[in-house]
Design an enzyme around this catalytic site. Structure first.
Site, short mmCIF file in Angstrom:
data_model
loop_
_atom_site.label_atom_id
_atom_site.label_comp_id
_atom_site.label_asym_id
_atom_site.label_seq_id
_atom_site.Cartn_x
_atom_site.Cartn_y
_atom_site.Cartn_z
N GLY A 61 -33.23 -28.31 11.61
CA GLY A 61 -33.00 -29.58 11.96
C GLY A 61 -33.98 -30.96 12.08
O GLY A 61 -35.35 -30.61 11.44
N CYS A 88 -37.03 -22.27 10.27
CA CYS A 88 -37.82 -24.08 10.30
C CYS A 88 -37.76 -25.03 11.81
O CYS A 88 -38.85 -24.29 13.00
CB CYS A 88 -37.28 -24.35 9.34
SG CYS A 88 -37.78 -26.52 8.73
N TYR A 89 -37.18 -26.15 11.62
CA TYR A 89 -36.61 -26.77 13.38
C TYR A 89 -37.02 -24.84 14.66
O TYR A 89 -37.50 -24.86 15.56
CB TYR A 89 -35.73 -27.64 13.60
CG TYR A 89 -35.61 -27.73 14.67
CD1 TYR A 89 -37.19 -29.04 15.09
CD2 TYR A 89 -34.84 -27.50 16.15
CE1 TYR A 89 -36.57 -29.63 16.51
CE2 TYR A 89 -35.10 -27.81 16.68
CZ TYR A 89 -35.74 -29.45 17.59
OH TYR A 89 -35.68 -29.79 18.70
N HIS A 174 -37.12 -21.56 3.98
CA HIS A 174 -35.61 -21.26 4.76
C HIS A 174 -35.53 -20.30 3.82
O HIS A 174 -35.49 -20.49 2.13
CB HIS A 174 -35.04 -22.42 3.75
CG HIS A 174 -35.68 -23.71 4.58
ND1 HIS A 174 -34.41 -24.26 5.81
CD2 HIS A 174 -36.43 -24.79 4.59
CE1 HIS A 174 -34.66 -25.40 6.72
NE2 HIS A 174 -36.23 -25.97 5.75
N GLU A 176 -32.80 -19.52 3.20
CA GLU A 176 -31.04 -19.71 2.82
C GLU A 176 -30.77 -20.18 1.83
O GLU A 176 -29.65 -20.39 1.36
CB GLU A 176 -30.23 -19.94 4.11
CG GLU A 176 -30.48 -21.40 4.24
CD GLU A 176 -31.61 -21.82 4.94
OE1 GLU A 176 -33.06 -20.68 5.44
OE2 GLU A 176 -32.18 -22.57 5.64
N SER A 228 1.81 -25.84 -0.03
CA SER A 228 1.51 -27.49 -1.01
C SER A 228 1.26 -26.71 -2.94
O SER A 228 0.95 -27.06 -3.31
CB SER A 228 0.01 -28.18 -0.66
OG SER A 228 -0.83 -27.13 -0.65
N GLY A 229 1.21 -25.37 -2.94
CA GLY A 229 1.21 -25.13 -4.02
C GLY A 229 -0.93 -24.83 -4.31
O GLY A 229 -1.27 -24.12 -5.43
N VAL A 231 -4.97 -23.35 -3.04
CA VAL A 231 -5.20 -21.57 -2.78
C VAL A 231 -4.86 -21.38 -1.11
O VAL A 231 -4.00 -20.53 -0.68
CB VAL A 231 -6.77 -20.80 -2.91
CG1 VAL A 231 -6.96 -22.28 -3.03
CG2 VAL A 231 -6.39 -20.03 -2.71
N ASP A 232 -5.19 -22.50 0.28
CA ASP A 232 -5.34 -22.18 1.62
C ASP A 232 -3.55 -21.70 1.64
O ASP A 232 -3.49 -20.86 2.24
CB ASP A 232 -6.14 -23.65 1.78
CG ASP A 232 -7.28 -23.66 1.25
OD1 ASP A 232 -7.95 -23.17 0.65
OD2 ASP A 232 -8.05 -24.93 1.08
N SER A 233 -3.03 -23.14 1.20
CA SER A 233 -1.68 -22.32 2.10
C SER A 233 -0.90 -20.55 1.38
O SER A 233 -0.22 -21.48 2.37
CB SER A 233 -0.57 -23.92 2.46
OG SER A 233 -0.59 -24.95 0.43
N SER A 234 -1.16 -21.48 0.39
CA SER A 234 -0.69 -19.72 -0.17
C SER A 234 -1.03 -18.81 0.17
O SER A 234 -0.57 -17.85 0.58
CB SER A 234 -0.79 -19.68 -1.65
OG SER A 234 -0.39 -21.13 -2.40
N LYS A 371 -14.52 -21.49 1.56
CA LYS A 371 -12.94 -21.44 0.41
C LYS A 371 -13.36 -19.70 -0.68
O LYS A 371 -11.83 -19.45 -0.98
CB LYS A 371 -13.63 -22.02 -0.28
CG LYS A 371 -12.72 -22.83 -1.70
CD LYS A 371 -10.99 -23.29 -0.73
CE LYS A 371 -9.80 -24.34 -1.81
NZ LYS A 371 -9.52 -25.16 -1.08
#
Ligand code: XMP
Length: 515
Positions: A61, A88-89, A174, A176, A228-229, A231-234, A371
């Protein structure tokens, strides 16, 4: 908006203190097969930590633990059976609260450092690379009683500490970020050796669990899936169809703001390879009418969002017993709507951006996924690559790539320029590694010359970015000759454009879209 109940996985909660890498910690933990969620430090849920919480990671942070009003954490709230890792923080706060000493370092330490480890059997023992990434102003000078210092660097006396008896661990660096090459080993040791997790977060387990949840929520009612075509909505459509079979209707609203040939493509891929039950609503006229004269980006988004819901609800009314609208909200949308520091940048998130008059109940089966996880789930569900690997495309479509008023004529200009740019990228096989690429139309005019004529027209901006999750992005370093070729084609082939620019800006400080 329903408050979704938690997933039934062993869970690691990342407490966000406003650090720029907090979300990355969540991603890294998930990549190791453990479900992880991010919670802002000042909005811990009631009953925290709940039964599913097996470990807690305190993020970095920007503040100093010694400042009044600095973000805080009540360690007494967490039983010793739940290990805590402070980064870290998070490490500084652990030291500060548990009786150690934290002070402002003489100068800010930023960049690569090398660990000297001093403790056997610790999280940092014998790493393949001793390089670690530091980014801090304060540092721990003395660990709390009972803690052992397990590593230091030339400039940082307490780069890591741990109290294995009480299950508390701290890292000043860090693990990550990719600049800590062996950070993954540190996280892995914490998760699997100290916390002893089983790693039950897989796309298969997510799919199984989602199917049960969707069935339980929907019961014997019908669901309308907004597609919508993309990837998410499919993937949502595939999941919901698998869960409730015939009782799902996929609705594709063509708002007239799609790329060249996109509507036809979506209908073809969708009906041929995936879901035959697709209703196409051509609503371009309504959308253009509602957008007439509107230039403000947020107003455009709100109008488009409301028109979408109007179109979906009108169709739902025709179907008997349809109470649900399934949509593809993702975890970054959820995070961005409630993180420790994030101000609202754009209302592109479905979360909280829906009109209050809507009747349909929203279900969001992907609200826990990033995603790349969505793509993996899509592959597991057997969706074609053409769908799973598509570039993200914003819901408001070209409206947020047309600065100023959105008219059919201006949409046509962007469509043509965009088709040339993206067509050239594909023709030269440059698409791998590109997160998104597009053309935008500006609302300034500049003077040009064509033949013997003076022109006074709008410029096109080309934008192509590399990104891991759309939270940060950098411009694609195309060869100059490639850009020159594309620019020349656009000014020659697209009427109304006399200048082409390439956007070099990263996110932050810019965003991926122009509006
Ligand atoms: P920005 O422009 O915020 O975009 O860097 C990050 C990602 O979100 C997409 N985006 C949207 N998606 N509705 C959407 O569904 C929107 O209003 C919207 N605005 C941005 C953008 O394409 C990128 O992938």
């Amino acid at each position: 908006m329903p408050t979704p109940t938690a997933l039934a996985h062993e869970k690691v909660v990342v407490v966000d203190f406003g650090g720029q890498y907090a979300q990355l910690i969540v991603r890294r933990v998930r990549e190791l097969g453990v479900y992880s969620e991010m919670v802002p430090w000042n909005r811990l849920p009631e009953g925290f930590p709940d039964n599913a919480t097996r470990a807690i990671i305190l993020s970095g942070g920007p503040m100093s633990v010694t400042e009044p009003g600095a973000p805080d954490f009540d360690f007494a709230r967490v039983p010793e059976s739940i290990p805590i890792l402070g980064i870290c923080y998070g490490q500084q706060l652990m030291a500060h609260r548990l009786g150690g000493r934290v002070e402002r370092a003489s100068e800010r330490e930023y960049g690569r450092r090398h660990l000297v480890e001093s403790a056997r059997g610790s999280l940092v023992e014998g790493l393949a690379s001793d390089q670690v990434w530091m980014s801090h102003g304060d540092q721990v000078l003395a660990p709390p009683p009972g803690f052992e210092v397990t590593a230091s660097t030339e400039t940082c006396p307490v780069a890591a500490f741990e109290d294995r008896i009480h299950n508390r661990y701290g890292l000043q660096f860090h693990p990550e970020v990719s600049h800590t090459p062996d950070g993954r080993t540190v996280l892995k040791r914490f998760l699997f050796e100290r916390v002893r997790l089983s790693g039950d977060w897989t796309s298969e387990s997510f799919i199984e669990e989602s199917l049960d949840r969707i069935r339980a929520e929907v019961g014997d009612r019908r669901v309308l899936c907004a597609v919508s075509g993309g990837v998410d909505s499919s993937v949502v459509a595939a999941l919901v169809s698998r869960a409730v079979g015939e009782r799902v209707t996929c609705v594709f609203v063509n708002h007239g703001l799609l790329r060249k040939g996109e509507a036809e493509d979506v209908v073809r891929v969708f009906s041929e390879t995936f879901h035959p039950n697709l209703v196409v609503i051509d609503a371009a006229e309504q959308f253009f009418a509602a957008l007439k004269g509107v230039t403000d980006p947020e107003t455009k988004r709100k109008i488009i969002g409301a028109e979408f819901i109007r179109a979906f609800e009108a169709h739902a009314d025709e179907l008997k017993g349809c109470d649900f609208l399934a949509q593809g909200t993702l975890y970054p949308d959820v995070i961005e709507s409630g993180s420790a520091t994030a101000a609202k940048i754009k209302t592109h998130h479905n979360v909280g951006g829906l009109p209050d008059w809507m009747r349909l109940k929203v279900i969001e089966p992907l609200r826990w996924l990033f995603k790349d996880e969505v793509r993996e789930v899509g592959r597991r569900l057997g969706l074609p690559d053409e769908m799973v690997d598509r570039e993200p495309f914003p819901g408001p479509g070209l409206a947020v790539r047309i600065l100023g008023e959105v008219t059919p004529e201006r949409v046509h200009i962007v469509q043509e320029a965009d088709a040339i740019f993206r067509g050239e990228i594909r023709a030269r096989d440059l698409q791998s590694g590109i997160w998104q690429s597009y053309a935008a139309l500006l609302d300034v005019r500049s003077v040009g010359v064509m033949g013997d004529e003076r022109t006074y027209q709008n410029p096109i901006v080309l934008r192509a970015v590399q990104s891991e999750d759309a939270m940060t992005a950098t411009a694609v370093p195309f060869e100059f000759s490639f850009l020159e070729h594309v620019a020349s084609r656009i000014v020659n082939e697209v009427a109304g454009v006399n200048r082409v620019l390439y956007d070099l800006t990263s996110k932050p400080p810019a965003t991926i879209e122009w509006e």
